[in-house]
Design an enzyme around this catalytic site. Structure first.
Site, PDB file in Angstrom:
ATOM      1  N   LYS A 112       0.832  -1.208   0.000  1.00 13.59           N
ATOM      2  CA  LYS A 112       0.000   0.000   0.000  1.00 13.59           C
ATOM      3  C   LYS A 112       0.860   1.248   0.000  1.00 13.59           C
ATOM      4  CE  LYS A 112      -4.333  -1.945   1.074  1.00 13.59           C
ATOM      5  NZ  LYS A 112      -5.214  -2.586   2.033  1.00 13.59           N
ATOM      6  N   LYS A 194      -3.620 -10.786  -6.965  1.00 17.01           N
ATOM      7  CA  LYS A 194      -4.874 -11.373  -6.500  1.00 17.01           C
ATOM      8  C   LYS A 194      -6.066 -10.511  -6.876  1.00 17.01           C
ATOM      9  CE  LYS A 194      -5.898  -9.608  -1.867  1.00 17.01           C
ATOM     10  NZ  LYS A 194      -7.337  -9.354  -2.042  1.00 17.01           N
ATOM     11  N   LYS A 197     -10.889  -6.114  -4.038  1.00 12.60           N
ATOM     12  CA  LYS A 197     -11.955  -5.109  -4.095  1.00 12.60           C
ATOM     13  C   LYS A 197     -11.395  -3.745  -4.455  1.00 12.60           C
ATOM     14  CE  LYS A 197     -14.196  -6.561  -0.044  1.00 12.60           C
ATOM     15  NZ  LYS A 197     -13.215  -6.037   0.886  1.00 12.60           N
TER      16      LYS A 197
HETATM   17  P1  ATP Z   1      -9.233  -4.883  -0.292  1.00 14.30           P
HETATM   18  O1  ATP Z   1      -8.609  -4.813  -1.652  1.00 14.30           O
HETATM   19  O2  ATP Z   1     -10.078  -3.687   0.065  1.00 14.30           O
HETATM   20  O3  ATP Z   1      -8.263  -5.291   0.786  1.00 14.30           O
HETATM   21  P2  ATP Z   1     -10.072  -7.623  -0.522  1.00 14.30           P
HETATM   22  O4  ATP Z   1     -10.622  -8.058  -1.825  1.00 14.30           O
HETATM   23  O5  ATP Z   1      -8.679  -8.010  -0.193  1.00 14.30           O
HETATM   24  O6  ATP Z   1     -10.314  -6.064  -0.416  1.00 14.30           O
HETATM   25  P3  ATP Z   1     -10.911  -8.100   2.204  1.00 14.30           P
HETATM   26  O7  ATP Z   1     -12.189  -7.559   2.753  1.00 14.30           O
HETATM   27  O8  ATP Z   1      -9.633  -7.432   2.566  1.00 14.30           O
HETATM   28  O9  ATP Z   1     -11.060  -8.154   0.602  1.00 14.30           O
HETATM   29  O10 ATP Z   1     -10.795  -9.640   2.585  1.00 14.30           O
HETATM   30  C1  ATP Z   1     -11.900 -10.457   2.965  1.00 14.30           C
HETATM   31  C2  ATP Z   1     -11.488 -11.915   2.927  1.00 14.30           C
HETATM   32  O11 ATP Z   1     -11.326 -12.332   1.558  1.00 14.30           O
HETATM   33  C3  ATP Z   1     -10.147 -12.219   3.598  1.00 14.30           C
HETATM   34  O12 ATP Z   1     -10.271 -13.446   4.293  1.00 14.30           O
HETATM   35  C4  ATP Z   1      -9.180 -12.360   2.464  1.00 14.30           C
HETATM   36  O13 ATP Z   1      -8.094 -13.194   2.783  1.00 14.30           O
HETATM   37  C5  ATP Z   1     -10.058 -12.981   1.396  1.00 14.30           C
HETATM   38  N1  ATP Z   1      -9.598 -12.671   0.038  1.00 14.30           N
HETATM   39  C6  ATP Z   1      -9.414 -11.433  -0.489  1.00 14.30           C
HETATM   40  N2  ATP Z   1      -9.011 -11.514  -1.766  1.00 14.30           N
HETATM   41  C7  ATP Z   1      -8.940 -12.848  -2.057  1.00 14.30           C
HETATM   42  C8  ATP Z   1      -8.583 -13.581  -3.229  1.00 14.30           C
HETATM   43  N3  ATP Z   1      -8.224 -12.955  -4.340  1.00 14.30           N
HETATM   44  N4  ATP Z   1      -8.623 -14.929  -3.177  1.00 14.30           N
HETATM   45  C9  ATP Z   1      -8.989 -15.580  -2.051  1.00 14.30           C
HETATM   46  N5  ATP Z   1      -9.329 -14.944  -0.900  1.00 14.30           N
HETATM   47  C10 ATP Z   1      -9.308 -13.595  -0.909  1.00 14.30           C
HETATM   48 MG    MG Z   2      -7.772  -7.224   1.592  1.00 15.42          MG
END
Ligand code: ATP
Ligand code: MG
Length: 327
Positions: A112, A194, A197
Protein backbone atom coordinates in the site's frame (compact mmCIF):
# COMPACT_ATOMS: atom_id res chain seq x y z
CA UNK A 1 -16.23 -26.86 24.67
CA UNK A 2 -17.22 -25.83 21.16
CA UNK A 3 -14.35 -24.15 19.40
CA UNK A 4 -14.74 -20.66 18.07
CA UNK A 5 -14.10 -19.04 14.72
CA UNK A 6 -13.84 -15.37 13.89
CA UNK A 7 -13.49 -13.74 10.50
CA UNK A 8 -14.41 -10.58 8.66
CA UNK A 9 -14.38 -8.67 5.40
CA UNK A 10 -14.07 -4.96 4.72
CA UNK A 11 -16.99 -2.96 3.34
CA UNK A 12 -14.53 -1.26 0.99
CA UNK A 13 -16.23 -2.21 -2.23
CA UNK A 14 -18.16 -5.03 -3.75
CA UNK A 15 -17.61 -8.61 -2.77
CA UNK A 16 -15.94 -10.68 -5.49
CA UNK A 17 -15.44 -14.36 -6.23
CA UNK A 18 -12.05 -14.32 -4.50
CA UNK A 19 -13.67 -13.19 -1.24
CA UNK A 20 -16.31 -15.85 -1.61
CA UNK A 21 -14.07 -18.75 -2.62
CA UNK A 22 -11.21 -17.84 -0.27
CA UNK A 23 -13.24 -16.90 2.80
CA UNK A 24 -17.06 -16.69 2.89
CA UNK A 25 -17.58 -20.18 1.46
CA UNK A 26 -15.58 -21.66 4.30
CA UNK A 27 -17.38 -19.60 6.92
CA UNK A 28 -20.62 -21.16 5.77
CA UNK A 29 -19.14 -24.64 5.86
CA UNK A 30 -17.58 -24.20 9.31
CA UNK A 31 -20.47 -22.50 11.11
CA UNK A 32 -22.18 -25.78 11.96
CA UNK A 33 -19.12 -27.10 13.72
CA UNK A 34 -17.86 -23.95 15.45
CA UNK A 35 -19.29 -21.09 17.46
CA UNK A 36 -18.93 -18.43 14.80
CA UNK A 37 -18.42 -14.66 14.75
CA UNK A 38 -18.55 -12.92 11.38
CA UNK A 39 -17.74 -9.25 11.45
CA UNK A 40 -18.10 -6.45 8.92
CA UNK A 41 -14.83 -4.68 9.56
CA UNK A 42 -15.76 -1.07 8.85
CA UNK A 43 -13.00 0.30 11.09
CA UNK A 44 -10.53 -1.37 8.75
CA UNK A 45 -12.29 0.17 5.76
CA UNK A 46 -11.63 3.75 6.90
CA UNK A 47 -7.88 3.26 6.66
CA UNK A 48 -8.29 4.08 2.94
CA UNK A 49 -9.88 7.22 1.47
CA UNK A 50 -13.70 6.81 1.56
CA UNK A 51 -17.02 8.63 1.44
CA UNK A 52 -19.08 8.25 4.66
CA UNK A 53 -22.43 7.69 2.93
CA UNK A 54 -20.94 5.06 0.64
CA UNK A 55 -19.26 3.32 3.56
CA UNK A 56 -22.56 3.15 5.45
CA UNK A 57 -24.30 1.66 2.43
CA UNK A 58 -21.54 -0.84 1.70
CA UNK A 59 -21.56 -1.94 5.32
CA UNK A 60 -25.20 -2.99 5.07
CA UNK A 61 -24.66 -4.49 1.60
CA UNK A 62 -21.90 -6.66 2.97
CA UNK A 63 -24.07 -7.85 5.86
CA UNK A 64 -26.71 -8.84 3.29
CA UNK A 65 -24.11 -10.76 1.31
CA UNK A 66 -23.02 -12.67 4.43
CA UNK A 67 -26.60 -13.79 4.93
CA UNK A 68 -27.29 -14.46 1.26
CA UNK A 69 -24.31 -16.79 0.82
CA UNK A 70 -25.56 -18.87 3.72
CA UNK A 71 -24.39 -17.48 7.05
CA UNK A 72 -27.22 -18.45 9.38
CA UNK A 73 -27.86 -15.75 12.01
CA UNK A 74 -29.61 -18.36 14.20
CA UNK A 75 -26.31 -20.11 14.79
CA UNK A 76 -23.67 -17.50 13.88
CA UNK A 77 -23.09 -14.00 15.21
CA UNK A 78 -23.06 -11.34 12.48
CA UNK A 79 -22.10 -7.86 13.59
CA UNK A 80 -20.50 -4.57 12.65
CA UNK A 81 -17.06 -3.90 14.09
CA UNK A 82 -17.65 -0.25 15.08
CA UNK A 83 -20.71 -1.31 17.13
CA UNK A 84 -18.46 -3.09 19.60
CA UNK A 85 -16.12 -0.48 21.05
CA UNK A 86 -13.89 -3.12 22.66
CA UNK A 87 -12.20 -3.56 19.24
CA UNK A 88 -10.70 -0.08 19.35
CA UNK A 89 -9.93 -0.23 23.06
CA UNK A 90 -7.99 -3.46 22.77
CA UNK A 91 -6.21 -2.07 19.72
CA UNK A 92 -4.74 0.71 21.84
CA UNK A 93 -3.42 -1.72 24.42
CA UNK A 94 -1.96 -3.98 21.72
CA UNK A 95 -0.43 -0.95 19.98
CA UNK A 96 1.73 -0.71 23.05
CA UNK A 97 2.68 -4.38 22.74
CA UNK A 98 3.37 -4.32 18.98
CA UNK A 99 6.68 -3.04 17.62
CA UNK A 100 7.04 -0.56 14.77
CA UNK A 101 9.68 -2.82 13.22
CA UNK A 102 7.31 -5.80 13.00
CA UNK A 103 4.52 -3.74 11.45
CA UNK A 104 6.99 -2.36 8.91
CA UNK A 105 7.60 -5.93 7.76
CA UNK A 106 3.95 -6.53 6.79
CA UNK A 107 3.82 -7.05 3.03
CA UNK A 108 0.28 -5.68 2.67
CA UNK A 109 1.41 -2.45 4.30
CA UNK A 110 4.50 -2.29 2.08
CA UNK A 111 2.34 -2.79 -1.03
CA UNK A 112 0.00 0.00 0.00
CA UNK A 113 2.89 2.34 0.72
CA UNK A 114 4.30 1.58 -2.71
CA UNK A 115 0.96 2.42 -4.34
CA UNK A 116 -0.06 5.43 -2.28
CA UNK A 117 3.29 6.98 -1.42
CA UNK A 118 2.84 9.86 1.02
CA UNK A 119 -0.93 9.38 1.42
CA UNK A 120 -0.62 6.44 3.77
CA UNK A 121 -2.71 6.82 6.92
CA UNK A 122 -1.46 5.76 10.33
CA UNK A 123 -4.51 3.48 10.23
CA UNK A 124 -3.04 1.48 7.34
CA UNK A 125 0.12 0.97 9.33
CA UNK A 126 -1.91 -0.09 12.36
CA UNK A 127 -4.32 -2.31 10.40
CA UNK A 128 -2.76 -5.61 11.57
CA UNK A 129 -3.03 -4.60 15.24
CA UNK A 130 -6.74 -3.85 14.83
CA UNK A 131 -7.08 -7.22 13.12
CA UNK A 132 -5.25 -8.94 15.97
CA UNK A 133 -7.65 -7.28 18.42
CA UNK A 134 -10.67 -8.46 16.43
CA UNK A 135 -9.49 -12.03 16.66
CA UNK A 136 -8.11 -12.09 20.21
CA UNK A 137 -11.16 -10.43 21.79
CA UNK A 138 -13.23 -13.52 21.01
CA UNK A 139 -10.67 -16.06 22.27
CA UNK A 140 -10.75 -17.43 18.74
CA UNK A 141 -9.50 -20.92 17.89
CA UNK A 142 -9.61 -20.68 14.10
CA UNK A 143 -9.58 -17.82 11.59
CA UNK A 144 -10.80 -18.80 8.11
CA UNK A 145 -9.13 -16.39 5.67
CA UNK A 146 -7.53 -16.20 2.25
CA UNK A 147 -3.83 -16.72 1.78
CA UNK A 148 -3.09 -12.94 1.81
CA UNK A 149 -3.85 -12.85 5.54
CA UNK A 150 -1.31 -15.48 6.58
CA UNK A 151 1.27 -12.93 7.73
CA UNK A 152 -1.29 -10.94 9.72
CA UNK A 153 -2.33 -14.13 11.52
CA UNK A 154 1.28 -14.82 12.47
CA UNK A 155 1.54 -11.31 13.90
CA UNK A 156 -1.69 -11.88 15.84
CA UNK A 157 -0.16 -14.95 17.46
CA UNK A 158 3.09 -13.12 18.19
CA UNK A 159 1.22 -10.29 19.94
CA UNK A 160 -0.85 -12.77 21.95
CA UNK A 161 2.26 -14.70 23.01
CA UNK A 162 4.03 -11.48 24.05
CA UNK A 163 1.02 -10.18 25.97
CA UNK A 164 0.52 -13.52 27.74
CA UNK A 165 4.20 -13.62 28.67
CA UNK A 166 4.31 -10.09 30.02
CA UNK A 167 0.89 -9.80 31.68
CA UNK A 168 -0.24 -13.38 32.33
CA UNK A 169 -2.18 -15.93 30.31
CA UNK A 170 -5.05 -13.97 28.71
CA UNK A 171 -5.44 -14.75 25.03
CA UNK A 172 -5.98 -18.01 23.25
CA UNK A 173 -3.57 -18.50 20.33
CA UNK A 174 -5.58 -18.63 17.09
CA UNK A 175 -4.74 -20.73 14.05
CA UNK A 176 -5.28 -19.61 10.48
CA UNK A 177 -7.59 -21.78 8.39
CA UNK A 178 -6.51 -21.31 4.79
CA UNK A 179 -8.30 -23.54 2.30
CA UNK A 180 -6.33 -25.78 -0.07
CA UNK A 181 -8.25 -24.50 -3.09
CA UNK A 182 -9.51 -20.95 -3.56
CA UNK A 183 -7.17 -19.29 -1.06
CA UNK A 184 -5.76 -17.02 -3.73
CA UNK A 185 -8.03 -16.34 -6.68
CA UNK A 186 -6.16 -14.19 -9.16
CA UNK A 187 -7.28 -11.12 -11.11
CA UNK A 188 -8.81 -11.95 -14.49
CA UNK A 189 -6.82 -9.11 -16.06
CA UNK A 190 -3.52 -9.91 -14.41
CA UNK A 191 -2.99 -13.43 -13.08
CA UNK A 192 0.12 -12.14 -11.30
CA UNK A 193 -1.96 -10.35 -8.66
CA UNK A 194 -4.87 -11.37 -6.50
CA UNK A 195 -8.46 -10.43 -7.20
CA UNK A 196 -9.06 -7.38 -4.94
CA UNK A 197 -11.95 -5.11 -4.10
CA UNK A 198 -9.63 -2.14 -4.16
CA UNK A 199 -8.25 -2.94 -7.64
CA UNK A 200 -8.70 0.01 -10.01
CA UNK A 201 -9.38 -2.30 -12.93
CA UNK A 202 -13.07 -3.37 -12.77
CA UNK A 203 -12.47 -6.23 -15.21
CA UNK A 204 -10.15 -8.06 -12.84
CA UNK A 205 -12.95 -9.08 -10.44
CA UNK A 206 -16.22 -10.90 -10.93
CA UNK A 207 -18.55 -9.46 -8.30
CA UNK A 208 -21.18 -11.49 -6.48
CA UNK A 209 -23.75 -8.91 -7.59
CA UNK A 210 -22.69 -8.73 -11.26
CA UNK A 211 -25.50 -9.36 -13.75
CA UNK A 212 -25.26 -12.11 -16.37
CA UNK A 213 -24.00 -9.80 -19.15
CA UNK A 214 -21.24 -8.38 -16.99
CA UNK A 215 -20.13 -11.83 -15.86
CA UNK A 216 -19.96 -12.98 -19.48
CA UNK A 217 -18.04 -9.91 -20.59
CA UNK A 218 -15.52 -10.16 -17.78
CA UNK A 219 -14.75 -13.81 -18.43
CA UNK A 220 -14.59 -13.17 -22.17
CA UNK A 221 -11.97 -10.47 -21.60
CA UNK A 222 -9.98 -12.55 -19.11
CA UNK A 223 -6.36 -12.89 -20.14
CA UNK A 224 -5.15 -16.39 -21.02
CA UNK A 225 -1.75 -18.05 -21.39
CA UNK A 226 0.05 -19.05 -24.53
CA UNK A 227 -0.66 -22.59 -25.72
CA UNK A 228 -4.03 -24.24 -26.17
CA UNK A 229 -4.28 -27.08 -23.70
CA UNK A 230 -6.75 -26.66 -20.85
CA UNK A 231 -5.31 -28.19 -17.68
CA UNK A 232 -4.05 -27.18 -14.25
CA UNK A 233 -0.42 -26.12 -14.65
CA UNK A 234 1.56 -23.74 -12.41
CA UNK A 235 3.39 -22.50 -15.50
CA UNK A 236 0.04 -21.32 -16.91
CA UNK A 237 -1.43 -19.22 -14.15
CA UNK A 238 -4.27 -17.57 -16.09
CA UNK A 239 -5.86 -20.84 -17.27
CA UNK A 240 -5.23 -22.51 -13.91
CA UNK A 241 -7.06 -19.65 -12.20
CA UNK A 242 -10.09 -20.01 -14.48
CA UNK A 243 -10.09 -23.77 -13.91
CA UNK A 244 -9.85 -23.32 -10.17
CA UNK A 245 -12.89 -21.05 -10.19
CA UNK A 246 -14.77 -23.59 -12.32
CA UNK A 247 -13.75 -26.45 -10.02
CA UNK A 248 -14.96 -24.64 -6.89
CA UNK A 249 -18.15 -23.28 -8.37
CA UNK A 250 -19.33 -26.50 -9.98
CA UNK A 251 -17.99 -28.74 -7.18
CA UNK A 252 -16.39 -30.98 -9.84
CA UNK A 253 -13.00 -32.45 -8.97
CA UNK A 254 -9.95 -30.98 -10.74
CA UNK A 255 -9.72 -34.22 -12.73
CA UNK A 256 -13.36 -34.03 -13.83
CA UNK A 257 -12.82 -30.40 -14.84
CA UNK A 258 -9.81 -31.32 -16.99
CA UNK A 259 -11.78 -34.16 -18.58
CA UNK A 260 -14.68 -31.83 -19.28
CA UNK A 261 -12.42 -29.41 -21.17
CA UNK A 262 -10.14 -31.96 -22.86
CA UNK A 263 -9.78 -31.08 -26.53
CA UNK A 264 -11.82 -27.90 -26.16
CA UNK A 265 -10.71 -24.29 -26.72
CA UNK A 266 -10.38 -21.22 -24.51
CA UNK A 267 -13.65 -19.75 -25.81
CA UNK A 268 -15.54 -22.77 -24.56
CA UNK A 269 -13.80 -22.61 -21.17
CA UNK A 270 -14.76 -18.96 -20.79
CA UNK A 271 -18.32 -19.56 -21.96
CA UNK A 272 -18.89 -22.56 -19.67
CA UNK A 273 -17.32 -20.75 -16.76
CA UNK A 274 -19.52 -17.70 -17.31
CA UNK A 275 -22.64 -19.85 -17.49
CA UNK A 276 -21.77 -21.80 -14.34
CA UNK A 277 -21.02 -18.56 -12.50
CA UNK A 278 -24.25 -16.88 -13.56
CA UNK A 279 -26.24 -19.89 -12.35
CA UNK A 280 -24.30 -19.99 -9.14
CA UNK A 281 -24.83 -16.28 -8.43
CA UNK A 282 -28.54 -16.13 -9.28
CA UNK A 283 -29.94 -17.51 -6.00
CA UNK A 284 -27.44 -15.46 -3.96
CA UNK A 285 -28.55 -12.28 -5.69
CA UNK A 286 -32.20 -13.17 -5.12
CA UNK A 287 -31.59 -13.70 -1.43
CA UNK A 288 -29.75 -10.36 -1.15
CA UNK A 289 -32.84 -8.63 -2.53
CA UNK A 290 -35.18 -10.56 -0.23
CA UNK A 291 -33.60 -9.40 3.03
CA UNK A 292 -35.59 -6.47 4.41
CA UNK A 293 -34.09 -3.53 6.28
CA UNK A 294 -35.99 -4.53 9.41
CA UNK A 295 -34.69 -8.08 9.26
CA UNK A 296 -31.16 -6.83 8.81
CA UNK A 297 -31.43 -4.37 11.73
CA UNK A 298 -32.69 -7.13 13.97
CA UNK A 299 -29.87 -9.48 13.06
CA UNK A 300 -27.21 -6.80 13.51
CA UNK A 301 -28.65 -5.71 16.87
CA UNK A 302 -28.62 -9.29 18.11
CA UNK A 303 -25.11 -9.74 16.76
CA UNK A 304 -23.86 -6.63 18.52
CA UNK A 305 -25.22 -7.80 21.88
CA UNK A 306 -23.77 -11.28 21.56
CA UNK A 307 -20.38 -9.95 20.42
CA UNK A 308 -20.26 -7.41 23.24
CA UNK A 309 -20.92 -10.06 25.87
CA UNK A 310 -17.81 -11.98 24.86
CA UNK A 311 -15.60 -9.02 23.95
CA UNK A 312 -16.24 -7.18 27.21
CA UNK A 313 -15.11 -10.16 29.28
CA UNK A 314 -11.78 -10.33 27.44
CA UNK A 315 -11.26 -6.58 27.62
CA UNK A 316 -11.98 -6.57 31.36
CA UNK A 317 -9.26 -9.18 31.85
CA UNK A 318 -6.86 -7.16 29.75
CA UNK A 319 -7.55 -4.00 31.74
CA UNK A 320 -7.17 -5.86 35.05
CA UNK A 321 -3.85 -7.37 34.04
CA UNK A 322 -2.39 -4.18 32.61
CA UNK A 323 -3.29 -2.00 35.58
CA UNK A 324 -5.90 -0.11 33.59
CA UNK A 325 -8.88 -1.80 35.24
CA UNK A 326 -11.60 0.51 36.36
CA UNK A 327 -14.57 -1.70 35.79
P1 ATP B 1 -9.23 -4.88 -0.29
O1 ATP B 1 -8.61 -4.81 -1.65
O2 ATP B 1 -10.08 -3.69 0.07
O3 ATP B 1 -8.26 -5.29 0.79
P2 ATP B 1 -10.07 -7.62 -0.52
O4 ATP B 1 -10.62 -8.06 -1.82
O5 ATP B 1 -8.68 -8.01 -0.19
O6 ATP B 1 -10.31 -6.06 -0.42
P3 ATP B 1 -10.91 -8.10 2.20
O7 ATP B 1 -12.19 -7.56 2.75
O8 ATP B 1 -9.63 -7.43 2.57
O9 ATP B 1 -11.06 -8.15 0.60
O10 ATP B 1 -10.80 -9.64 2.59
C1 ATP B 1 -11.90 -10.46 2.97
C2 ATP B 1 -11.49 -11.91 2.93
O11 ATP B 1 -11.33 -12.33 1.56
C3 ATP B 1 -10.15 -12.22 3.60
O12 ATP B 1 -10.27 -13.45 4.29
C4 ATP B 1 -9.18 -12.36 2.46
O13 ATP B 1 -8.09 -13.19 2.78
C5 ATP B 1 -10.06 -12.98 1.40
N1 ATP B 1 -9.60 -12.67 0.04
C6 ATP B 1 -9.41 -11.43 -0.49
N2 ATP B 1 -9.01 -11.51 -1.77
C7 ATP B 1 -8.94 -12.85 -2.06
C8 ATP B 1 -8.58 -13.58 -3.23
N3 ATP B 1 -8.22 -12.96 -4.34
N4 ATP B 1 -8.62 -14.93 -3.18
C9 ATP B 1 -8.99 -15.58 -2.05
N5 ATP B 1 -9.33 -14.94 -0.90
C10 ATP B 1 -9.31 -13.60 -0.91
MG1 MG C 1 -7.77 -7.22 1.59
Amino acid sequence: MTKRIFSGAQPTGNVHLGNYLGALRNWVALQNEYESFFCIVNLHAITQPYAPAVLAEKTRDLARIYLAVGIDPQISTVFIQSHVKEHTELTWVLNCVARVSELERMTQYKDKVRKQQENVSVGIFDYPVLMASDILLYQTDLVPVGDDQRQHLELTRDLAIRFNRDFGETFKLPDAYIPKAGARIMSLSDPGKKMSKSDDDPNGCVLLMDDADTVQKKFKRAVTDSGTEIRFDPARPAISNLLEIYHLITAQSPQQVEEHFAGKGYAQLKGDLAQATVEFLRPIQERVRDISDEQLDRILDQGREKARQIASVTLDQVFQRTGLGYR
